[in-house]
Design an enzyme around this catalytic site. Sequence first.
Site, PDB file in Angstrom:
ATOM      1  CE  LYS A  21      35.328  56.452   6.582  1.00  0.00           C
ATOM      2  NZ  LYS A  21      35.653  57.615   5.755  1.00  0.00           N
ATOM      3  CB  THR A  57      35.817  60.425   8.337  1.00  0.00           C
ATOM      4  OG1 THR A  57      36.725  59.402   7.930  1.00  0.00           O
ATOM      5  CG2 THR A  57      35.001  60.818   7.147  1.00  0.00           C
ATOM      6  CG  ASN A  68      31.209  60.668   3.662  1.00  0.00           C
ATOM      7  OD1 ASN A  68      30.086  60.331   3.319  1.00  0.00           O
ATOM      8  ND2 ASN A  68      32.295  60.113   3.161  1.00  0.00           N
TER       9      ASN A  68
HETATM   10  O1  LIG Z   1      37.592  57.530   3.692  1.00  0.00           O
HETATM   11  C1  LIG Z   1      38.246  58.523   3.659  1.00  0.00           C
HETATM   12  C2  LIG Z   1      39.432  58.731   4.504  1.00  0.00           C
HETATM   13  O2  LIG Z   1      39.771  57.590   5.223  1.00  0.00           O
HETATM   14  C3  LIG Z   1      37.867  59.631   2.764  1.00  0.00           C
HETATM   15  O3  LIG Z   1      36.754  60.233   3.301  1.00  0.00           O
HETATM   16  P1  LIG Z   1      35.682  60.965   2.388  1.00  0.00           P
HETATM   17  O4  LIG Z   1      35.137  59.928   1.427  1.00  0.00           O
HETATM   18  O5  LIG Z   1      34.659  61.473   3.343  1.00  0.00           O
HETATM   19  O6  LIG Z   1      36.390  62.061   1.661  1.00  0.00           O
END
Ligand SMILES: O=C(CO)COP(=O)(O)O
Length: 319
Positions: free
Chosen positions: A184, A241, A249
């Site tokens: 994801k 996400t 991300n």
């Molecule tokens: O995994 C996450 C939320 O479930 C956090 O996402 P990020 O690592 O992209 O900040």
Amino acid sequence: MIAIMGAGAFGTALALTLGREGEVTLWARDADHVTEMARTRENARRLPGAAFPYGVRVSEHVEALRLAQTVLLAVPMQRLRAVLEEHAGTLAGKTLVACCKGVELDTQQGPVQIIAETVPDATPAIVTGPGFANDIARGLPTAMTLACADALIGAALQDALSTGNLRLYRTTDTIGAELGGALKNVMAIACGATIGAGFGESARAALMTRGYAEMQRMAQALGARPETLSGLSGFGDLILTCTSEQSRNMRFGLSIGRGEGFDPNITVEGAATARAAALRARALQVEMPITEIVALLVAGELRVDAALDRLLSRPLKEE
Ligand SMILES: O=C(CO)COP(=O)(O)O
Ligand SMILES: NC(=O)C1=CN([C@@H]2O[C@H](COP(=O)(O)OP(=O)(O)OC[C@H]3O[C@@H](n4cnc5c(N)ncnc54)[C@H](OP(=O)(O)O)[C@@H]3O)[C@@H](O)[C@H]2O)C=CC1
């Protein structure tokens, strides 16, 4: 007793939610960081503004983990093997719960397999799913997946790690759970790049849907159950996400789409994972065009407009 290795945003958030209901030890490698957290009762470096409850103890000594039967591993994916190798003696025989999301670049393995290789007599498990560290730390309601191949230990972990604001659902499908969480992030980079480049919300919806199809294809090729991918660890985290700018991300993708730089010190798991997953997909002969493109984008080998052209010029086919 429960211990957590890694005082980043997620490790700290887990310590906060668990420490409100019991005792938890939060281990960090940097003694100065530990002293600072012990003095201020806050992790200002990684999760500012969230006060530690009484139940949280901090330590830079790995011996502090000896009494814990369950250790949560909240370090970035590409560091997991080194941390486990360094502390394998201390961690032997314990239940080790990966809290990281990704695929190792060098081996194309996930966290559960890495635990099994590096600490063979430990019981591996994983917690993954939609939940931002900030939300968990603030006590907002969240639900995630706890996967452990041993159903009895999984049930005990589900009880021990669920809190008033973190509800864990249980599965024995560790492959599906870890792949959902890993892939994801790759799709979030793709969505961020799409939005950043101004291609619009419809394009994002298409990417999320076709990205989900890719996640299912790879997961099934590796023996995961389709329903795991359609649960919190896959579909749930994909939604969170790919649609929230709280996600690093997603923000990294936005910077690619806008042609801007991005702080290299920020943890962006999807970057290495895109390259690892693309390699694995080729070896498995699984078609993953979005993952392939994200791997090229993060390596700087493809521009966003060329990436779009490449996706749109693929042969038309059945859904
Ligand atoms: O995994 C996450 C939320 O479930 C956090 O996402 P990020 O690592 O992209 O900040
Ligand atoms: N943040 C979130 O909302 C969520 C994160 N996750 C996952 O959790 C994992 C960790 O992310 P997150 O906490 O956000 O990352 P951060 O960037 O906030 O923190 C990473 C932490 O790992 C520590 N670390 C790095 N290398 C080592 C090492 N070799 N030995 C010991 N500690 C090390 C760092 O220590 P130092 O400070 O000394 O550099 C830092 O404290 C990722 O896989 C992420 O996908 C999952 C769900 C939610």
